[in-house]
Every structure is written in C-alpha cells, then in structure tokens.
Write an enzyme that holds these catalytic residues in place. Structure first.
Site, mmCIF file in Angstrom:
data_model
loop_
_atom_site.group_PDB
_atom_site.id
_atom_site.type_symbol
_atom_site.label_atom_id
_atom_site.label_comp_id
_atom_site.label_asym_id
_atom_site.label_seq_id
_atom_site.Cartn_x
_atom_site.Cartn_y
_atom_site.Cartn_z
ATOM 1 N N ASP A 199 0.817 -1.211 0.000
ATOM 2 C CA ASP A 199 0.000 0.000 0.000
ATOM 3 C C ASP A 199 0.849 1.259 0.000
ATOM 4 O O ASP A 199 0.371 2.336 -0.369
ATOM 5 C CB ASP A 199 -0.929 -0.012 1.219
ATOM 6 C CG ASP A 199 -1.958 1.092 1.163
ATOM 7 O OD1 ASP A 199 -2.688 1.166 0.157
ATOM 8 O OD2 ASP A 199 -2.040 1.898 2.112
ATOM 9 N N ARG A 200 2.119 1.167 0.417
ATOM 10 C CA ARG A 200 2.991 2.344 0.439
ATOM 11 C C ARG A 200 3.448 2.744 -0.957
ATOM 12 O O ARG A 200 3.842 3.893 -1.152
ATOM 13 C CB ARG A 200 4.220 2.074 1.317
ATOM 14 C CG ARG A 200 3.893 1.913 2.793
ATOM 15 C CD ARG A 200 3.380 3.192 3.391
ATOM 16 N NE ARG A 200 3.081 3.021 4.806
ATOM 17 C CZ ARG A 200 2.549 3.956 5.569
ATOM 18 N NH1 ARG A 200 2.244 5.123 5.037
ATOM 19 N NH2 ARG A 200 2.297 3.733 6.841
ATOM 20 N N MET A 280 -7.600 6.164 3.020
ATOM 21 C CA MET A 280 -7.690 7.335 2.149
ATOM 22 C C MET A 280 -6.482 7.499 1.243
ATOM 23 O O MET A 280 -6.410 8.453 0.477
ATOM 24 C CB MET A 280 -7.842 8.600 3.008
ATOM 25 C CG MET A 280 -9.086 8.620 3.873
ATOM 26 S SD MET A 280 -10.605 8.569 2.889
ATOM 27 C CE MET A 280 -10.426 10.070 1.924
ATOM 28 N N ARG A 281 -5.505 6.595 1.340
ATOM 29 C CA ARG A 281 -4.296 6.772 0.553
ATOM 30 C C ARG A 281 -4.590 6.684 -0.945
ATOM 31 O O ARG A 281 -3.948 7.373 -1.755
ATOM 32 C CB ARG A 281 -3.243 5.746 0.966
ATOM 33 C CG ARG A 281 -1.893 5.975 0.297
ATOM 34 C CD ARG A 281 -0.810 5.112 0.886
ATOM 35 N NE ARG A 281 -0.387 5.578 2.192
ATOM 36 C CZ ARG A 281 -0.568 4.916 3.325
ATOM 37 N NH1 ARG A 281 -1.184 3.745 3.303
ATOM 38 N NH2 ARG A 281 -0.163 5.397 4.468
ATOM 39 N N ALA A 282 -5.554 5.861 -1.338
ATOM 40 C CA ALA A 282 -5.877 5.740 -2.756
ATOM 41 C C ALA A 282 -6.362 7.069 -3.317
ATOM 42 O O ALA A 282 -5.998 7.452 -4.440
ATOM 43 C CB ALA A 282 -6.940 4.654 -2.957
#
Length: 722
Positions: A199-200, A280-282
C-alpha cells in the site's frame, strides 16, 4: 512497457506520488528501465559537506550535521559529532542518486548506526549514516522487493510514512529527513509483497514480454547493438534522453500551478469509493498522480484523461483483500466506475498551451518512450496482466451444470454433467486414469491452528518456529564464531574488557579493547519454515463435501504460511503416481491456484507420495540447508495402489522418520466406522496426528474448553443452570 515508463515518469515529476512497484515475469528489463531513470532526473543542489543532502533553500533544522546557515537545530543530539564542515553555506549541484537496497542488507546498513570504532577509541558518540540518508531527495530502489526481510520492511514503512528515519539504539538518538521515491521490482512467482508495504507504493504496473515476433526481434537487435558499441549506442539516444529530461524538469516547475477543483476532487473520491479500497491513501495518490499527469501533458488543470491514467496505475494493487486475490482491475468494472464518476466522456479540445507533439526518436516514433508523449489512446488502453474472475451467477447455465463455475476463492470448478462430483474407487480391477478427474472449489479459509517444527532452529527470520536469528530478543552473548554472525554487543564487550585495564597498563580515561574482548549477541526470535503439503487426491478422498473440506483446510494452512513468511510446496498422489505439483516457493498464491485445480479420483499410491515428498525435501535441504521443513500429510491413511501397498507405505514412512523429517498427519477419515489408518501412519512417521476437524484454531480452542469445563467442579451444574 509504456505503463512502466509512464508510471516512473510521473513519479519523477511528482515524488509525492509515492513511488512505483513493477511486477512482471523474469527477463522483462524491469531493473534496466529503473536504472535508466536516474539519467533523466533533474540534478539536486545540496549543501557542501552535508552527508544528508540538505537543500540549501530549506535545510533540515534537525539535521545531524547541522545547524546549517539559514536554519537552527534545537533538537540535535548533543552527543553526536559531525565529520562534515561547512564553509559559509556553500552548495554544490550533483546528479540525483539511485540508491539500491540489497535484499540481504542489515538494519544498521539501512538506518545507520553508532560508529563503533570511534566510540571505543575516542569515547564519543558518532553517527554513521545509512542507505536512507543517501537516498534522501533521490530514488531508493529495491530489486526483488517481495523477498525483503520483515525487519527491513518495517524500517521502510516508518520512513515512507514520516519522511524521516529514526535511529534509537546504543546511546544514539538521531532523526534525519529521508524523503525518496521508492521503486521496487518483483517477480510474482517468487511470492507476494506484504500488504502494508504494498500500500505504500503509490503506483503499480504489470509488465510482460511482447509476443510479437517483430518487437522481440527489435529488442534483440538493440541489445546486440549495445553490446557491440555501448558508447555509440548511447550517443544515438542522447538527444531523445535530453529532450525527455528537459520535459520532466518543465513538468516539475509547472506542477505547483496545476489546479484541482472541487468537482474533479469529488469525482476522484467517487471513483475510489466505488472500488471499496481501504483508507484514504488511494484518493490522495490518485489526485497527486492526476496532477502530475496534467503537468506532464503541459496543462495547469486536471481532466478526465488524467484521472483515468491515474486510476489505472494507483488502484489495482489496493483492491487486494486476500493474498489469493488476483491483482489488477477488470476493465469492464473500471469503465463502469469511470462512468459512475462522470469520467467516461472525452475531453474537450486541447488548449493552446499544450506542448507540441514530440518528434520521432532515432529509430522512429516511440509513444511513451524516450522523447515520446503518451496519447489519450495509450492512456485508455487495456492494462495487461491477470484479469479478476467473478463467480458465476446461480441462474447461469454454468452454475446449473457445474461447467465453468468459479468457487468463492476464484478456483476453477470444471463441471461434469455425466455424474455427481467425486469419483469413487475403481471397481472390477479397472484403474482410473490420473488425468480427467474433477476439481472441486474450496470454501472460505479460516484461521488455522499453528503448526511448528520442534526444537530451536537457525533459519531465515519468520513467524513460525522458535529459532536463533539475527533479529529478536537478545537472550545471551557469546564469542564471535560461537553464535550467529552479527554486530558486536557494545555493553557486553565493554564489560569483558573493563576488568583487565590495569593489567594492560591503562591509567587514563577510555578503555583498551582487544579482539578477545569482543562479544556478539545471541538473539532468539522465530523463523520461517518450509511447509511441504503431501495431499491424497485419490478416489477415497473424492466424496464431494469431504474433498471440499480438505481443500479448505489446506488453503487455510497456506494462508497461515503466507502470514508467517514460510516457503511452501505441494506433492499430490493419485492413480499410480505422485507428482511435485509445486516445487518449494515463497509464492503461496501459486500453491493455492494449483490446489484449486487439483483433480481427484483413482487409487491411492500412498508410498509413492511419501517417497516423492522425501525426495523434494532432500533436494531443498541441499539448496537451503538452514531452513527447517515440516511435512504435512493430508490423507485418510488408505493405500490401495498394488497388493503390497500397505507394507510399502509403512516402509516409506519409517524411512522418512529415520531421516529426521518432522511431519504432521491430517486425518481425513470420516464416517461412523473409522479404521484408524491415518493414526497408524502417524505412528510410523513419528508424526503428530491431527483430525481434519481440528485444523481450525477455533475448533481446538472449543475442544480444550469443553474438556476443562467437564473437569472443573460444578461445571455441569452451572451449565444446567445456565
């Protein structure tokens, strides 16, 4: 390769995107393209003598080499000393760095550590920077990132989240800036990436070699041309490289002027919400990537084309909820999500400020390549790679006949309209063919019981069996050579040297340390093991519900192996033979796929299965001697391949036991009348006997609690009262 070039280019335009993960088969020039990117990056201006690459316009106030001119340092560690000197804040411009992080690097090499020689010789606390300090304001490249050890993954997660590297060890408390573009390459066949690190990565792309003979011939022609004259070959592409580098620099300068209005931001949020991504990173990555794409296209506003390009690169790897889920986005679902967000309409005419089309390179036009420009057609084309499968509907013909239906885990279930699922043992002496059986889907996996290898190992760090490893809790210290190789234990070394200072003639401050004083720590943690599954796929296991339960149990154990960083292998036996369906690998999702495609039927060559498993373990012991193995035999204990099948199977079991193979027998026998054959096999193997119903951790807990309640005084009375 256009997706890979575009993703790397957008990361170069906006480092805030978060880097790129490149997944693909071996031999697709992933590493070559990443290393070539550094020649296109704008140069970096740094303070002279600063080992942490501080920007003269905005120096880090907490830089260990500070304070710098124009900045203050209120939080610098008072004991830290600097080997750098600054002459009036002078600066120097140098090329951007590509720092490679080896898979086998130590944590000290990555984070930096106390300068041990100066600490022992001079009695000062001097910090020696690591790879993260060198990568600041550049690229950090990890080849085979999926093979990175857990402790290094944790370090990268912290640095990527905070933009700073923290060192807290052995009297050193240092924090310095560590903002870099993280680029990783991996071959999915060797195992998947830890979800937190996956995910990073801001963007991800799938690459594959072209199947077009003309393209493959051109690749070979260029490679041979480079080998014949490397300098001449590079000179041919120098103008195109310079043109692309200038365009990246121009896009970087334009990026702060790119506008992202509320309506566009709402469309991005709608798009991300439709895919049910976690966190919320996307949304942030998609917005940043769309702005970078707009700047790369020479615009100061974000269009639907920019968002479509960003969605293809930023969302596929964030949809994976399970290690067995296929990567990528189904094109139809992406199109529908874009339509729901109002992004399916074509953009208006290009503004006059757009840059003119780039000219052809040395060998003709190359859209998206050196000197090229991605077109809307390039942006909207299908993404190569695996396509997500969807379960067949209950009313579809496939569901009615069983043909072509997909199970809940995406496993293919070939139908057989000629009869019920699950072949019986062959009758009248006729042998069923090893091929042509039926494959049944598994149910949803559950949390499996922890299976460990007895004793203390010394293998690769993992999360299963106790072991002496390079990371973990220090349990004692020892002399070098008597334990694992590692950094000296500072305190233990000083304690060993302190009593002999007068005998060595030392009268002043400091200590005289000799080689015989050095002590190294012995750390105890957990290791990853090799879990080799030996699965009975014969007719006696083919009753529909029973084989489904077997596959579900093995799938659950595979998921447990993935979480505990194990290698896995799969041996199957049916008919007259046993096959190594999957050689030992770290890719548990491949094992799950092979398990899902496993057909059943035929006789039970139990001895052949055990011997084939023993041979696989022998070969793997030569390849990886430190990794301990656990053989998991999944069978009902029957042996029907030949008149002497039972004696041969017992002999094979005793051979494995004599060879020191640690094993577990999962008993799949069912029904009211049980012969106890699997239990007898476990006795011959010297293995733990585990009924199939107890593979689930919850079932074992329930059984233990029920027995405890029965033995506890008053338990029955309280139960009746309840």
């Amino acid at each position: 390769m256009d997706d890979m070039v575009l993703a790397l280019t957008l990361s170069a335009v906006s480092p805030a995107v978060g880097g790129v993960l490149i997944r693909g088969e071996k031999g697709t020039a992933k590493s070559t393209v990443v290393r070539a990117l550094t020649t296109l990056l704008p140069p970096v201006t740094v303070l002279t003598g600063c080992r942490f690459s501080c920007d003269p316009a905005a120096p880090d106030p907490d830089c260990p080499d500070g304070p710098h001119p124009g900045g203050t340092s209120d939080n610098a560690h008072p004991g830290a000393t600097s080997d750098a000197t600054h002459s009036g804040g002078t600066s120097v411009t140098r090329p951007a760095r590509l720092v490679e992080l080896p898979v086998g690097a130590t944590e000290d090499r990555v984070l930096g550590a106390l300068h041990l020689e100066r600490a022992l010789r001079d009695g000062v606390t001097a910090y020696e920077p690591g790879l993260l300090a060198s990568a600041h304001r550049g690229l950090l490249y990890v080849d085979e990132v999926n093979l990175l050890h857990d402790h290094l993954v944790d370090v990268l997660l912290d640095a990527a989240a905070m933009g700073r590297a923290m060192v807290e060890r052995e009297g050193v408390s240092i924090a310095h800036a560590a903002r870099f573009v993280l680029v990783g390459t991996m071959n999915p066949e060797e195992g998947e990436l830890r979800p937190q690190l996956l995910d990073r990565f801001g963007l991800t792309v799938e690459v594959a070699a072209s199947r077009d003979p003309s393209v493959r011939a051109e690749v070979t022609r260029r490679r041979l041309g480079y080998e014949a004259d490397p300098d001449g070959f590079a000179d041919r592409y120098a103008p195109a490289d310079a043109e692309r580098a200038e365009r990246i620099a121009t896009a970087r300068r334009l990026l702060p002027s790119v506008r992202l209005d509320d309506d566009t931001l709402h469309r991005i949020a709608t798009l991300c919400a439709s895919f049910e991504v976690d966190g919320m990173r996307a949304d942030l990555v998609t917005a940043r990537t769309a702005m970078a794409h707009a700047a790369w296209s020479g615009r100061t506003w974000v269009t639907a084309t920019d968002i479509r390009a960003a969605a293809r690169l930023a969302l596929p790897h964030r949809r994976r909820r399970d290690p067995f889920d296929p990567p990528g986005i189904e094109q139809e679902r992406l199109d529908q999500a874009l339509a729901d967000a109002g992004l399916d309409q074509p953009d208006g005419p290009a503004p006059e400020t757009d840059p003119p089309p780039q000219g052809p390179g040395p060998d003709g036009p190359d859209p998206g390549g050196p000197g090229g420009s991605p077109t809307p057609e390039d942006v909207e084309r299908d993404v190569p790679g695996p396509v997500e499968t969807q379960p067949a509907s209950e009313t579809s013909p496939a569901a009615e006949t069983g043909a072509g239906a997909d199970g809940p885990n995406g496993f293919r279930v070939p139908g057989d309209p000629s009869g019920p699922d699950g072949a019986e043992e062959p009758r009248h002496g006729r042998e069923a063919a090893p091929t042509g059986g039926r494959a049944l889907a598994a149910d949803q996996p559950y949390r499996a019981r922890l299976l460990v290898v007895p004793g203390i190992g010394a293998g690769a760090a993992g999360r299963r069996s106790p072991a002496v490893t390079t990371v973990g809790q220090t349990v004692r210290t020892t002399l070098p050579g008597a334990g694992p190789v590692g950094r000296p234990h500072l305190v233990a070394t000083l304690w060993a040297a302190a009593p002999y200072q007068r005998l060595r003639g030392r009268r002043g401050p400091g200590l005289e340390v000799r080689p015989e004083d050095v002590r190294v720590p012995v750390r105890q943690g957990r290791e990853g093991n090799l879990i080799l599954f030996c699965v009975d796929a014969s007719g006696s296991m083919a009753a529909r519900q029973r084989m489904r339960e077997v596959k579900t149990a093995v799938l659950s154990l595979l998921l447990d192996a993935y979480q505990r960083r194990d290698k896995v292998g799969l041996v199957t036996f049916r008919g007259n033979t046993a096959d190594l369906a999957l050689p030992p690998t770290s890719s548990v999702d491949v094992a799950a796929t092979r398990l899902g495609d496993l057909p059943t039927g035929g006789r039970t060559p139990l001895a052949e299965g055990l011997l084939r498993a023993g041979e696989a373990l022998r070969v793997e012991r030569i390849r990886d001697p430190r990794r301990r193995a656990l053989l998991v035999v999944v069978t009902d204990g029957r042996a029907t391949a030949g008149s002497d099948a039972v004696p041969r199977s017992r002999h094979a079991a005793r051979l494995l036991a004599a060879g020191g193979v640690r094993s577990v027998v999962i008993d799949c026998e069912s029904g009211r009348i049980r012969l106890g054959l699997a239990s007898a096999l476990a006795g011959a193997l010297g293995a733990e006997h585990l009924p199939l119903e107890q593979v689930a951790a919850g079932a074992l807990t329930t059984a233990v609690r029920s027995r405890t309640d029965i033995r506890r005084p008053g338990a029955q009375a309280s139960g009746r009262a309840a």
